[in-house]
Every structure is written in C-alpha cells, then in structure tokens.
Motif scaffolding. Structure first.
Motif, PDB file in Angstrom:
ATOM      1  N   ILE A 111       8.272  28.091  -6.402  1.00  0.00           N
ATOM      2  CA  ILE A 111       8.483  29.429  -5.804  1.00  0.00           C
ATOM      3  C   ILE A 111       9.925  29.891  -5.992  1.00  0.00           C
ATOM      4  O   ILE A 111      10.187  31.079  -6.207  1.00  0.00           O
ATOM      5  CB  ILE A 111       8.084  29.451  -4.318  1.00  0.00           C
ATOM      6  CG1 ILE A 111       9.003  28.541  -3.495  1.00  0.00           C
ATOM      7  CG2 ILE A 111       6.631  29.085  -4.115  1.00  0.00           C
ATOM      8  CD1 ILE A 111       8.831  28.735  -1.997  1.00  0.00           C
ATOM      9  N   VAL A 261       4.579  35.889  -5.411  1.00  0.00           N
ATOM     10  CA  VAL A 261       5.181  34.578  -5.170  1.00  0.00           C
ATOM     11  C   VAL A 261       4.525  33.926  -3.959  1.00  0.00           C
ATOM     12  O   VAL A 261       4.175  32.727  -3.971  1.00  0.00           O
ATOM     13  CB  VAL A 261       6.702  34.712  -4.945  1.00  0.00           C
ATOM     14  CG1 VAL A 261       7.294  33.378  -4.479  1.00  0.00           C
ATOM     15  CG2 VAL A 261       7.397  35.161  -6.218  1.00  0.00           C
ATOM     16  N   ALA A 265       2.334  30.586  -3.909  1.00  0.00           N
ATOM     17  CA  ALA A 265       2.711  29.464  -3.052  1.00  0.00           C
ATOM     18  C   ALA A 265       1.523  29.009  -2.213  1.00  0.00           C
ATOM     19  O   ALA A 265       1.291  27.804  -2.029  1.00  0.00           O
ATOM     20  CB  ALA A 265       3.875  29.873  -2.149  1.00  0.00           C
TER      21      ALA A 265
END
Length: 273
Positions: A111, A261, A265
């Motif tokens: 990330i 993102v 994740a």
C-alpha cells in the motif's frame, strides 16, 4: 488658512532689500544652498525612481517570483503527501491484531508503494502546471516592467535638466555672493543690486518650479512602486491560479486513487486472513 511670516523675515533674507554689500552677500548664500538642496533632492528621487529598473533589481524580482512559486508548490506537495499518509494510517488502523509481522510488512509495503506512485504522479503534474504558469507569468511580468521602464526613462530625461538648472543657478548665486563680499563693505552698487534682484527673481521662479516638480515626482514614484508590486503580485497569482486549477482537476482522481489503495489493501487482507 494663511500662515504669513512676520515682515522682518523678508527684511533680513531678501537680497533685494540689502543695503550693504555684506548684507547682499549674506542673503545670497541661503538662496544658493536652497537651490542645491532642492536639486539634490530631485536627483535623489530620480535615482530612487530608476533603481527598481536596474538589472540587479529585475533579477531579484524574478527570483522572488520563483522562490514564492517554489514555496507554494512545496505546500501543495506536502498536502498531497499528507493525504496519502492519512489514508495509510486509516488502513493500518483497520488491520486485526492477529496479523503476523511478515503479513503486516507485506501489506504495508504494497500500500505504501501504491500511495507513493500516486503521490509522485500527482506531484509531477502539479509541478508541470506550476512550471508552465511560472513561465507565462514571468514573461508577462518582464513585459510590464519593460513598458513601465520606458515611461520612467522618458520621465527621468525630462526632469533631470531641471535638477541641473538648480545647480547652475546655485553656482551663479554663489559667484555673485563672492563678488559682493570682495567689493568691500559699503552700500550696494546699482550694478550688483540689479544682479541681486535678477537672481532673486530667477531663484523664486526656479525653486518654485523645482519644488513642484519634486512633489509631483514623489507622487509618481509612489505610483511606480505600487505598480511594480502589483505586477509582481499579479504574476504570483497567475502561478497559483495555474497550480490551483491543476489541483482541482486532480482532486477526483486523487480521491479515487486513494480509494483504490484502500480497496487493494482490503483485498490483500482478505487473502491473508
């Protein structure tokens, strides 16, 4: 409201009322000093008016614009970085405590790399927009300064002879004062009296004209300084406007990238858990 000086002031200062050669010589001296003073003040104001258009001052003005633009860009870049960091912290806060260190490192590495790639891309686009805006703003600033410099140069060429006129008059008055003192201590001869009256009349006219020119030039100088500040501020605003427009255009994509993102994740977290 009139503020007339006492009658004895003219009696003791006007060369036309001098009765002796010493009185004539003494009363001419302040006239010469006043002519020199107003001429020097006028020349000093002309120099002050010309200073902002010297090469060094022009370079300083452009450098200030570049420095301010760089500072503004740093602030925007810091905001982009901070928003990415905040999103990373939010993602980390949602991780379960049972995650192993290796799993945490894997999640964190991926990330952070995604956020960093987006940060680099977004900062690069803002930097490009800022550079383009700075180039256009600098050119406009230089054009405006050049236009103003031409007017100021013409003004200086018109006024400078007046300042020299005052110095020339002071030289004549000083010479007449010296002749009067060298002529003895008796009554003022008709020839010197006439010359004294003539230079006193010329002094009154010249100094009145020079003082008026000095006042007008002071006002013009203030206007020129304000115009230069305005041109500099307008140039900086042009840069920040280009930067702001770029940030506004980037905002939706920036939020979307950070959401991606977070989604990635969560997907990795699901795989691991």
């Amino acid at each position: 409201m009139a503020h007339d000086l006492p009658g004895w002031v003219a009696e003791l200062t006007d060369p036309r009322r001098a009765r002796t050669l010493d009185e004539l010589a003494d009363r001419l001296v302040p006239l010469a000093e006043h002519s020199i003073d107003v001429s020097r003040r006028l020349q000093a104001l002309l120099n002050e008016l010309n200073d902002p258009f010297k090469k060094e001052a022009l370079h300083d003005r452009v450098d200030r614009l570049k420095d301010r633009s760089s500072e503004a860009l740093d602030e925007v870049t810091a905001e982009i970085t901070a928003s990415g960091r905040e999103r990373i912290e939010r993602i980390r806060a949602g991780w379960p405590e049972r995650l192993a260190d290796g799993e945490r490192k894997r999640l964190d590495g991926e990330i952070v790399a995604m956020v960093e790639r987006h940060r680099h891309e977004a900062a690069g686009r803002v930097a490009e927009a800022t550079s383009a805006g700075l180039g256009e703003a600098t050119q406009l600033l230089l054009t405006r300064v050049e236009e103003l410099a031409k007017v100021v140069t013409d003004l200086i060429h018109d006024v400078l002879p007046l300042a020299r006129e005052g110095l020339t008059l002071a030289s004549r008055i000083s010479a007449l004062s010296a002749r009067s003192r060298q002529s003895g201590r008796g009554p003022v001869p008709d020839e010197l009296r006439d010359e004294g009256a003539e230079v006193a009349r010329e002094f009154d006219e010249a100094v009145a004209r020079l003082e008026l020119e000095w006042a007008a030039l002071g006002a013009r100088s203030a206007t020129v300084r304000a115009a230069l500040r305005g041109a500099e501020e307008a140039a900086f605003s042009q840069v920040t406007n280009a930067m702001t427009q770029c940030v506004e255009d980037l905002a939706p994509a920036h939020v979307q990238a950070l959401n991606q993102v977070e989604t990635r994740a969560q997907s990795l977290l699901d795989e691991l858990t």
